[in-house]
Write an enzyme that holds these catalytic residues in place. Structure first.
Site, PDB file in Angstrom:
ATOM      1  CG  ASN A   1      -0.557 -15.951  -6.395  1.00 15.35           C
ATOM      2  OD1 ASN A   1      -1.763 -15.608  -6.804  1.00 15.35           O
ATOM      3  ND2 ASN A   1      -0.508 -17.217  -5.717  1.00 15.35           N
TER       4      ASN A   1
ATOM      5  CG  ASP B   1      -4.158 -13.031   5.298  1.00 19.17           C
ATOM      6  OD1 ASP B   1      -5.188 -13.681   4.730  1.00 19.17           O
ATOM      7  OD2 ASP B   1      -3.625 -12.123   5.017  1.00 19.17           O
TER       8      ASP B   1
ATOM      9  CG  HIS C   1       2.737 -16.789   1.896  1.00 16.79           C
ATOM     10  ND1 HIS C   1       2.836 -15.714   2.687  1.00 16.79           N
ATOM     11  CD2 HIS C   1       1.594 -16.502   1.137  1.00 16.79           C
ATOM     12  CE1 HIS C   1       1.772 -14.787   2.500  1.00 16.79           C
ATOM     13  NE2 HIS C   1       0.853 -15.357   1.548  1.00 16.79           N
ATOM     14  NE  ARG C   2      -0.796 -14.830   5.152  1.00 13.93           N
ATOM     15  CZ  ARG C   2       0.154 -14.027   5.701  1.00 13.93           C
ATOM     16  NH1 ARG C   2       0.736 -14.581   6.626  1.00 13.93           N
ATOM     17  NH2 ARG C   2       0.308 -12.813   5.362  1.00 13.93           N
TER      18      ARG C   2
ATOM     19  CD  GLU D   1      -1.801 -15.642  -1.151  1.00 17.47           C
ATOM     20  OE1 GLU D   1      -1.055 -14.635  -0.721  1.00 17.47           O
ATOM     21  OE2 GLU D   1      -2.854 -15.698  -0.574  1.00 17.47           O
TER      22      GLU D   1
ATOM     23  CE  LYS E   1       1.236 -13.929  -1.727  1.00 28.93           C
ATOM     24  NZ  LYS E   1       1.319 -13.278  -2.995  1.00 28.93           N
TER      25      LYS E   1
ATOM     26  NE  ARG F   1      -4.061  -1.746   2.409  1.00 27.56           N
ATOM     27  CZ  ARG F   1      -4.100  -2.916   2.608  1.00 27.56           C
ATOM     28  NH1 ARG F   1      -3.053  -3.943   2.588  1.00 27.56           N
ATOM     29  NH2 ARG F   1      -5.486  -3.564   2.502  1.00 27.56           N
TER      30      ARG F   1
ATOM     31  CG  ASP G   1       3.181 -10.600  -2.449  1.00 28.20           C
ATOM     32  OD1 ASP G   1       3.528 -11.606  -3.251  1.00 28.20           O
ATOM     33  OD2 ASP G   1       2.077 -10.724  -1.958  1.00 28.20           O
TER      34      ASP G   1
ATOM     35  CB  SER H   1     -11.214  -9.884  -2.051  1.00 30.80           C
ATOM     36  OG  SER H   1      -9.980  -9.494  -1.666  1.00 30.80           O
TER      37      SER H   1
END
Length: 676
Positions: free
Chosen positions: A95, A328, A403-404, A356, A431, A30, A52, A179
């Site tokens: 992504n 998340d 990644h998570r 993702e 990521k 951002r 990212d 989203s």
């Protein structure tokens, strides 16, 4: 970062210490875009270095922003002042949803009103992530957006090269139940064209409200103050203009903090785990993960920039929680549920399906591999842990390039059966947290005796150094070149002014001094480089003088004792590959895999000959062969740790094998010993 096909996380027993978290992904991208839209320069401190942010920086550079890395953790962005410098470009965004959605909105408005044309694309998974609701909102106000693939999904063309007017007189409607990034994208983009008040109306329930709060707070930092009526209407004042704050610090990532909060809650420790970089007053919504962890039994305290966590209730307590505010971080709760008593249910997480990967389906699949009973709903998941310690199971964890999933499921390594947890494609953590596994292993202690060690012993010029390095690289393990250690003692002695002459080392007090020096050495192997106390001594240890000194000091018991302890210290998570002449017989006699590598003396002489010639040195094949045969005889008959295979060693004659074939053989032996 581990660039291996998989990473075997050994069974973990406890954890303690302090971790410094990387910057927030949500804030980083951002802030990068906001800085790019300003006039002048913005210094961004503690920016996340990840996949990212990398694609966002590449995109901004392509658009004409100046980007200067003024220090290791600071980037200076020269903004566009809301004007297109380059009016056409093809941008690949991987992504990264935090790059794709905001850039889609900003570039649509700029291209439409200034006559540009841009193509946005990403990896295959990005082309499956919906963006249609955002595109519909942009088209409704006159934005020019063309589908280049499946309607409602990237890739997209923004603008058609011509100038068009926008109609911002009516409220702009956007769905909020798929989203929150769609609303964030509009909030970031519309100040560029807000000549009069612009109203955004959210259709349906807005999910992930804390992420919108981040957006609003950052907009205010850049001079745009949005009026919010509940969570349904947002008004951007007419005449809004982005103004650089000059300098801005990025908070550490609260979502990443969740893994270490869970670590402290799961792992027994007197000291606990401290997380630095984010505190209880964070602007990130995922900081409320702390409340969920406390509800499950964790003891969490903290201040403005740090958290301290230790285990409280054990087993953890099952919870039933609406996770809309921490979408998340809620994934970490699903893994904590494995250690809870009862069934944990996480609700209102439909957004998992458009991340993702389809995280709801993926987490259900992977948790079942561990022995959990999982019920997957349209927007919820219920996890009942294995019914007993013996009911825990294991299988390679698929990460889906997410990644998570990789990070949260690594915590299954605390399973009570002490099973290895294999994480496929661990590099996907790049990521948001490239050094995640290094941070985990720095805090966690392996179950005693369970650090995996592979020993590769063998005679001179058998190729054990090359083989061990290749095996270590394939597994993501540390590498120990034990033969270099005695040479390092010689180099360290020379630096310290300690003699290694035969007449001096015969003195017991002098031998003891050399032993103390050896014990104090800080040694690191990195690729082909060898570091002693932070200095690269790779060439120094290869000299003839170093070799002669190594031969003399290797007979000293104080030196041998010190180096034995030093070598044991290399055995840390995730594992170690050690090569030498007594690794399997003396140093690591309990290693699960011992390889004795050999080749004919003639073949070894040929290899040494080619090696010397390739470096421009003169060599004689007959002399080399004779020297090798003499050294073999000396090594096999020496009093201290004679060269011989361990009783349980696998014999590998590589006379006719390539290095690739030798590596494959060792890896096959290793896989046969893993319980997966």
């Amino acid at each position: 970062m581990f660039n291996t096909a998989f990473l075997d996380v050994p069974p973990l027993a406890s954890a303690s210490g302090t971790v410094q978290l990387p910057g927030s992904k949500s804030i980083s991208n951002r802030v990068l875009l906001l800085a790019a839209l300003c006039d002048g320069h913005t210094d961004i401190h503690d920016l996340l270095a990840s996949d990212d942010t990398h694609v966002m920086l590449q995109a901004l550079a392509t658009l004409g922003c100046s980007i200067e890395h003024t220090s290791a953790h600071t980037v200076r962005i020269g903004g566009l002042a809301g004007q297109l410098r380059n009016k056409s470009a093809q941008l690949f965004l991987g992504n990264a949803g935090t790059a794709m959605r905001p850039l889609c909105a900003a570039l649509t408005l700029l291209a439409t009103t200034q006559g540009g044309s841009f193509e946005l694309s990403g990896v295959a998974r990005m082309h499956e992530r919906p963006i249609g609701d955002l595109v519909q909102a942009l088209r409704a106000m006159g934005g020019m957006v063309t589908d280049l693939g499946n309607p409602g999904f990237p890739p997209l063309r923004l603008g058609d090269g011509a100038v068009h007017d926008l109609d911002l007189s009516a409220p702009i409607q956007v769905r909020g139940d798929v989203s929150s990034q769609f609303l964030t994208a509009l909030l970031l983009a519309l100040p560029l064209v807000a000549k009069q008040d612009v109203v955004i109306q959210v259709v349906g329930e807005l999910i992930s409200k804390p992420y919108i709060d981040i957006t609003l707070q950052l907009l205010a930092r850049f001079g745009v103050h949005v009026h919010r009526d509940a969570w349904s209407t947002f008004t951007i004042p007419g005449g809004s203009c982005y103004q650089s704050p000059g300098s801005l610090h990025v908070e550490a990532d609260a979502s990443s903090a969740s893994y270490f909060i869970a670590l402290g809650a799961i792992a027994p420790s007197d000291e606990g785990v401290t997380v630095q970089g984010v505190g209880l007053d964070s602007i990130q919504g995922d900081i409320r993960f702390v409340e969920a962890a406390q509800a499950m039994g964790a003891v969490v305290t903290g201040g403005a920039n740090a958290l301290h966590i230790r285990r409280g209730a054990w087993p953890l307590k099952a919870i039933d929680l609406d996770c809309n505010h921490i979408p998340d971080a809620a994934m970490t709760l699903a893994v904590m549920a494995l250690y809870a008593q009862g069934t944990t249910t996480l609700r209102n997480i439909a957004s998992w399906r458009v991340k993702e990967t389809d995280r709801l389906s993926a987490m259900a699949t992977e948790l079942r591999k561990l022995g959990a009973t999982v019920v997957e709903g349209a927007d919820c998941i219920s996890i009942t842990p294995p019914l007993s310690d013996r009911a825990w199971t294991t299988a390679p964890i698929a990460t889906y390039d997410d990644h998570r999933i990789a990070m949260c499921l690594s915590l299954a390594a605390f399973n009570p059966r002490h099973l290895v947890t294999r994480i496929n494609e661990p590099h996907c953590v790049a990521k948001t947290f490239p050094d995640y596994f290094e941070a985990l292993f720095a805090l966690a202690q392996v179950v005693p005796g369970r650090v995996p060690v592979i020993c590769i012993d063998g005679p001179t010029a058998s190729g054990k150094g090359t083989l061990s390095q290749c095996v270590a690289k394939a597994l993501g393990y540390a590498w120990l070149d034990s033969g270099a250690l005695y040479r390092l003692v010689g180099v360290a002695a020379q630096t310290a002014g300690l003699s290694t002459a035969a007449q001096d080392i015969a003195n017991p007090s002098h031998a003891q001094a050399l032993g103390e020096l050896a014990a104090s050495m800080q040694v690191q192997f990195s690729g082909d480089a060898v570091y002693l106390n932070g200095t690269d001594v790779s060439s120094d240890i290869r000299t003839e003088a170093a070799g002669m000194a190594a031969s003399r000091v290797s007979a000293l018991q104080p030196v041998r004792d010190a180096l034995t302890a030093l070598q044991h210290g290399f055995a840390k998570a995730p594992g170690l590959v050690a090569d030498g002449r007594d690794m399997g017989t003396v140093i690591f006699p309990n290693a699960p895999l011992k390889v004795f590598l050999t080749a004919s003396a003639e073949q070894r002489a040929q290899r040494r000959y080619k090696q010397l010639i390739s470096k421009g040195n003169s060599a004689n094949i007959d002399s080399l062969l004779a020297d090798l045969q003499e050294r073999d005889a000396r090594d096999t008959s020496r009093v201290h740790a004679p060269l011989k295979p361990a009783e349980d060693a696998q014999l590998l004659d590589n006379t006719t094998l390539s290095i690739e074939q030798s590596v494959d053989q060792v890896l096959n032996w290793w896989q046969s010993k893993q319980v997966l």
